[in-house]
Motif scaffolding. Sequence first.
Motif, PDB file in Angstrom:
ATOM      1  N   GLY A   1      10.176   5.970  -1.691  1.00 37.89           N
ATOM      2  CA  GLY A   1       8.925   6.244  -1.001  1.00 37.89           C
ATOM      3  C   GLY A   1       8.680   5.320   0.177  1.00 37.89           C
ATOM      4  N   VAL A   2       7.653   5.666   0.959  1.00 41.17           N
ATOM      5  CA  VAL A   2       7.218   4.856   2.090  1.00 41.17           C
ATOM      6  C   VAL A   2       6.026   4.013   1.653  1.00 41.17           C
ATOM      7  CG1 VAL A   2       6.245   4.894   4.425  1.00 41.17           C
ATOM      8  CG2 VAL A   2       8.028   6.537   3.792  1.00 41.17           C
ATOM      9  N   LEU A   3       6.101   2.719   1.950  1.00 38.35           N
ATOM     10  CA  LEU A   3       5.019   1.796   1.626  1.00 38.35           C
ATOM     11  C   LEU A   3       4.725   0.917   2.836  1.00 38.35           C
ATOM     12  CD1 LEU A   3       7.280   1.692  -0.998  1.00 38.35           C
ATOM     13  CD2 LEU A   3       5.168   0.896  -2.081  1.00 38.35           C
ATOM     14  N   GLY A   4       3.486   0.464   2.925  1.00 40.16           N
ATOM     15  CA  GLY A   4       3.097  -0.490   3.954  1.00 40.16           C
ATOM     16  C   GLY A   4       2.589  -1.756   3.308  1.00 40.16           C
ATOM     17  N   PRO A   5       2.259  -2.756   4.104  1.00 37.78           N
ATOM     18  CA  PRO A   5       1.716  -3.993   3.535  1.00 37.78           C
ATOM     19  C   PRO A   5       0.325  -3.775   2.939  1.00 37.78           C
ATOM     20  CG  PRO A   5       2.435  -4.296   5.822  1.00 37.78           C
ATOM     21  CD  PRO A   5       2.384  -2.822   5.557  1.00 37.78           C
ATOM     22  N   LYS A   6      -0.036  -4.627   2.009  1.00 38.46           N
ATOM     23  CA  LYS A   6      -1.377  -4.613   1.428  1.00 38.46           C
ATOM     24  C   LYS A   6      -2.413  -4.737   2.546  1.00 38.46           C
ATOM     25  CE  LYS A   6      -4.341  -7.443  -1.562  1.00 38.46           C
ATOM     26  NZ  LYS A   6      -4.374  -8.696  -2.365  1.00 38.46           N
ATOM     27  N   GLY A   7      -3.469  -3.936   2.441  1.00 36.54           N
ATOM     28  CA  GLY A   7      -4.515  -3.977   3.454  1.00 36.54           C
ATOM     29  C   GLY A   7      -4.347  -2.967   4.564  1.00 36.54           C
ATOM     30  N   LEU A   8      -3.297  -2.139   4.486  1.00 37.24           N
ATOM     31  CA  LEU A   8      -3.111  -1.080   5.477  1.00 37.24           C
ATOM     32  C   LEU A   8      -4.370  -0.209   5.509  1.00 37.24           C
ATOM     33  CD1 LEU A   8      -1.001   0.352   7.381  1.00 37.24           C
ATOM     34  CD2 LEU A   8      -0.470   1.818   5.419  1.00 37.24           C
ATOM     35  N   PRO A   9      -5.010  -0.038   6.668  1.00 38.66           N
ATOM     36  CA  PRO A   9      -6.250   0.749   6.705  1.00 38.66           C
ATOM     37  C   PRO A   9      -6.048   2.156   6.155  1.00 38.66           C
ATOM     38  CG  PRO A   9      -5.933  -0.451   8.763  1.00 38.66           C
ATOM     39  CD  PRO A   9      -4.662  -0.614   7.979  1.00 38.66           C
ATOM     40  N   ALA A  10      -7.033   2.610   5.397  1.00 31.14           N
ATOM     41  CA  ALA A  10      -6.927   3.920   4.748  1.00 31.14           C
ATOM     42  C   ALA A  10      -6.734   5.039   5.771  1.00 31.14           C
ATOM     43  CB  ALA A  10      -8.165   4.183   3.902  1.00 31.14           C
TER      44      ALA A  10
ATOM     45  N   THR B   1      -2.918   8.131  -3.480  1.00 29.12           N
ATOM     46  CA  THR B   1      -3.569   7.654  -4.704  1.00 29.12           C
ATOM     47  C   THR B   1      -2.702   7.919  -5.919  1.00 29.12           C
ATOM     48  OG1 THR B   1      -5.764   8.025  -3.759  1.00 29.12           O
ATOM     49  CG2 THR B   1      -5.607   7.874  -6.167  1.00 29.12           C
ATOM     50  N   ARG B   2      -2.142   9.112  -6.007  1.00 29.55           N
ATOM     51  CA  ARG B   2      -1.289   9.442  -7.156  1.00 29.55           C
ATOM     52  C   ARG B   2       0.010   8.637  -7.116  1.00 29.55           C
ATOM     53  NH1 ARG B   2       0.254   9.103 -11.195  1.00 29.55           N
ATOM     54  NH2 ARG B   2       1.311  10.614 -12.519  1.00 29.55           N
ATOM     55  N   PHE B   3       0.539   8.391  -5.927  1.00 31.20           N
ATOM     56  CA  PHE B   3       1.728   7.560  -5.779  1.00 31.20           C
ATOM     57  C   PHE B   3       1.453   6.158  -6.328  1.00 31.20           C
ATOM     58  CE2 PHE B   3       4.778   5.643  -2.321  1.00 31.20           C
ATOM     59  CZ  PHE B   3       5.634   5.207  -3.317  1.00 31.20           C
ATOM     60  N   LYS B   4       0.298   5.602  -5.981  1.00 28.59           N
ATOM     61  CA  LYS B   4      -0.052   4.263  -6.465  1.00 28.59           C
ATOM     62  C   LYS B   4      -0.176   4.249  -7.984  1.00 28.59           C
ATOM     63  CE  LYS B   4      -2.979   0.342  -5.314  1.00 28.59           C
ATOM     64  NZ  LYS B   4      -3.995  -0.152  -4.347  1.00 28.59           N
ATOM     65  N   GLU B   5      -0.789   5.275  -8.546  1.00 33.17           N
ATOM     66  CA  GLU B   5      -0.909   5.364 -10.001  1.00 33.17           C
ATOM     67  C   GLU B   5       0.466   5.435 -10.662  1.00 33.17           C
ATOM     68  OE1 GLU B   5      -3.264   8.843 -10.461  1.00 33.17           O
ATOM     69  OE2 GLU B   5      -5.179   7.839 -10.027  1.00 33.17           O
ATOM     70  N   ALA B   6       1.362   6.230 -10.083  1.00 34.29           N
ATOM     71  CA  ALA B   6       2.716   6.364 -10.622  1.00 34.29           C
ATOM     72  C   ALA B   6       3.467   5.040 -10.547  1.00 34.29           C
ATOM     73  CB  ALA B   6       3.478   7.451  -9.873  1.00 34.29           C
ATOM     74  N   LEU B   7       3.276   4.309  -9.452  1.00 32.93           N
ATOM     75  CA  LEU B   7       3.936   3.015  -9.285  1.00 32.93           C
ATOM     76  C   LEU B   7       3.485   2.025 -10.351  1.00 32.93           C
ATOM     77  CD1 LEU B   7       5.587   0.879  -7.840  1.00 32.93           C
ATOM     78  CD2 LEU B   7       3.773   0.693  -6.125  1.00 32.93           C
TER      79      LEU B   7
ATOM     80  N   GLU C   1       0.859  -1.186   0.000  1.00 33.58           N
ATOM     81  CA  GLU C   1       0.000   0.000   0.000  1.00 33.58           C
ATOM     82  C   GLU C   1       0.893   1.233   0.000  1.00 33.58           C
ATOM     83  OE1 GLU C   1      -3.197   2.265  -0.366  1.00 33.58           O
ATOM     84  OE2 GLU C   1      -3.350   0.079  -0.213  1.00 33.58           O
ATOM     85  N   PRO C   2       0.981   1.958  -1.121  1.00 36.39           N
ATOM     86  CA  PRO C   2       1.807   3.173  -1.154  1.00 36.39           C
ATOM     87  C   PRO C   2       1.284   4.221  -0.173  1.00 36.39           C
ATOM     88  CG  PRO C   2       1.280   2.412  -3.375  1.00 36.39           C
ATOM     89  CD  PRO C   2       0.409   1.630  -2.437  1.00 36.39           C
ATOM     90  N   VAL C   3       2.198   4.815   0.572  1.00 32.60           N
ATOM     91  CA  VAL C   3       1.845   5.837   1.562  1.00 32.60           C
ATOM     92  C   VAL C   3       2.303   7.219   1.108  1.00 32.60           C
ATOM     93  CG1 VAL C   3       2.178   6.624   3.941  1.00 32.60           C
ATOM     94  CG2 VAL C   3       1.914   4.176   3.463  1.00 32.60           C
ATOM     95  N   SER C   4       3.607   7.354   0.824  1.00 33.89           N
ATOM     96  CA  SER C   4       4.143   8.662   0.449  1.00 33.89           C
ATOM     97  C   SER C   4       5.353   8.494  -0.459  1.00 33.89           C
ATOM     98  CB  SER C   4       4.555   9.452   1.695  1.00 33.89           C
ATOM     99  OG  SER C   4       5.235  10.647   1.338  1.00 33.89           O
ATOM    100  N   MET C   5       5.317   9.120  -1.631  1.00 35.42           N
ATOM    101  CA  MET C   5       6.522   9.195  -2.442  1.00 35.42           C
ATOM    102  C   MET C   5       7.393  10.288  -1.832  1.00 35.42           C
ATOM    103  SD  MET C   5       7.121   9.869  -6.533  1.00 35.42           S
ATOM    104  CE  MET C   5       6.428   8.342  -7.147  1.00 35.42           C
ATOM    105  N   LEU C   6       8.497   9.883  -1.230  1.00 31.94           N
ATOM    106  CA  LEU C   6       9.312  10.830  -0.481  1.00 31.94           C
ATOM    107  C   LEU C   6      10.070  11.792  -1.372  1.00 31.94           C
ATOM    108  CD1 LEU C   6      10.817   8.517   2.285  1.00 31.94           C
ATOM    109  CD2 LEU C   6       8.936  10.141   2.510  1.00 31.94           C
ATOM    110  N   VAL C   7      10.753  11.256  -2.388  1.00 32.40           N
ATOM    111  CA  VAL C   7      11.589  12.129  -3.216  1.00 32.40           C
ATOM    112  C   VAL C   7      11.728  11.589  -4.633  1.00 32.40           C
ATOM    113  CG1 VAL C   7      13.026  12.992  -1.316  1.00 32.40           C
ATOM    114  CG2 VAL C   7      13.734  10.936  -2.540  1.00 32.40           C
ATOM    115  N   TYR C   8      11.950  12.515  -5.553  1.00 36.21           N
ATOM    116  CA  TYR C   8      12.574  12.195  -6.827  1.00 36.21           C
ATOM    117  C   TYR C   8      14.071  12.397  -6.626  1.00 36.21           C
ATOM    118  CZ  TYR C   8       8.033  12.653  -9.209  1.00 36.21           C
ATOM    119  OH  TYR C   8       6.736  12.497  -9.618  1.00 36.21           O
TER     120      TYR C   8
END
Length: 337
Positions: A267-276, A312-318, A131-138
């Motif tokens: 970026g920071v990611l968590g496991p699938k199913g991380l509560p929104a 949401t945008r991080f997930k789309e970019a991934l 579950e993408p949380v935050s794209m930290l940096v380019y």
Amino acid sequence: MTSPAHALRAMPISRRALLALAACAALPSAHAAAKDAVAAYPDRAIRMISSFAAGGTTDILARIVGRQLLPDAGQPVVVENLPGAGGTIGAAAVARAAADGYTLEVGGVSTHAMSGALYRKLPFDPVGDFEPVSMLVYATTAIAVQASSPFKDLPSLLAYAKANPGKIAYGSGGIGSINHLAIASLARTAGIELLHVPYKGGGPAVTSLLQGETQLFAGGTSLLLPHVKSGKLRLLAVTEEKRARILPDVPTVGETLKGFKVVNWYGVLGPKGLPAGIRDKLWRDIDRIMRQPDVEQQLDSMGLEYPGLSPTRFKEALVEDRERWTRTIADLGIQPE
């Protein structure tokens, strides 16, 4: 005559209907419990896994975030380095963890967008199990040559390479590394032939450029800028879509080769199913941290830039990056290990 109300009371209720009624009754309490869990989070230490070695970009970013994350909760963030296998060992540990917000990963484009095409068997889905949380940096990627090189700009290098196939050697941190894929993509787009010399890491590849063993390198500006400032290297271009804020006078490759783009991110990611609710709580606080002036200054010194993307945008970019790199790696003829 039986009244309608008496008839309704006498009507038998099926087991399925009873279960449905019970589920509906439970919804408000479940919703309240979820809200309480978000409000109480975190109530113990958070484990933040860096998928690469200590001292590298992922480690530094994990510690920048970890030092300041959710300070009002008073809970520590423990950074743990789990390097190896191109970052997939650390990623696997996060994929197996409970989706409760207490195990997070600082990973990158190589871990999640490229690894599926570079490794035959992975113990996780690099996109679907996270579950993408935050794209930290380019991380700005620049193409560099020696300061004494005859190539003053990218067009002159490409012209020479086209007339002299295989005469220009470029170093990389290994087959499938971002250094390798950036230059290999450049060569394919430009229709030129370059000689690839893989090393065991970006540091040795930069050393080979400084010593004249190779003539070209693409890598993070955190590696290259000290040598640029000392007058030993020259930057010809950056690989991102736009010019870097910290290098406004360095053109993009796309200004010479229309449409070319190679973006390296962490970026920071968590496991699938991380509560929104927990995901969004983390994202909002990470956004606060990354916009602080002292953090921005540190990122600038490393050639890093916070993009400010929503989860949401991080997930789309991934997803977009995985599709693009899967095609690119296949087109380059790189065989998965």
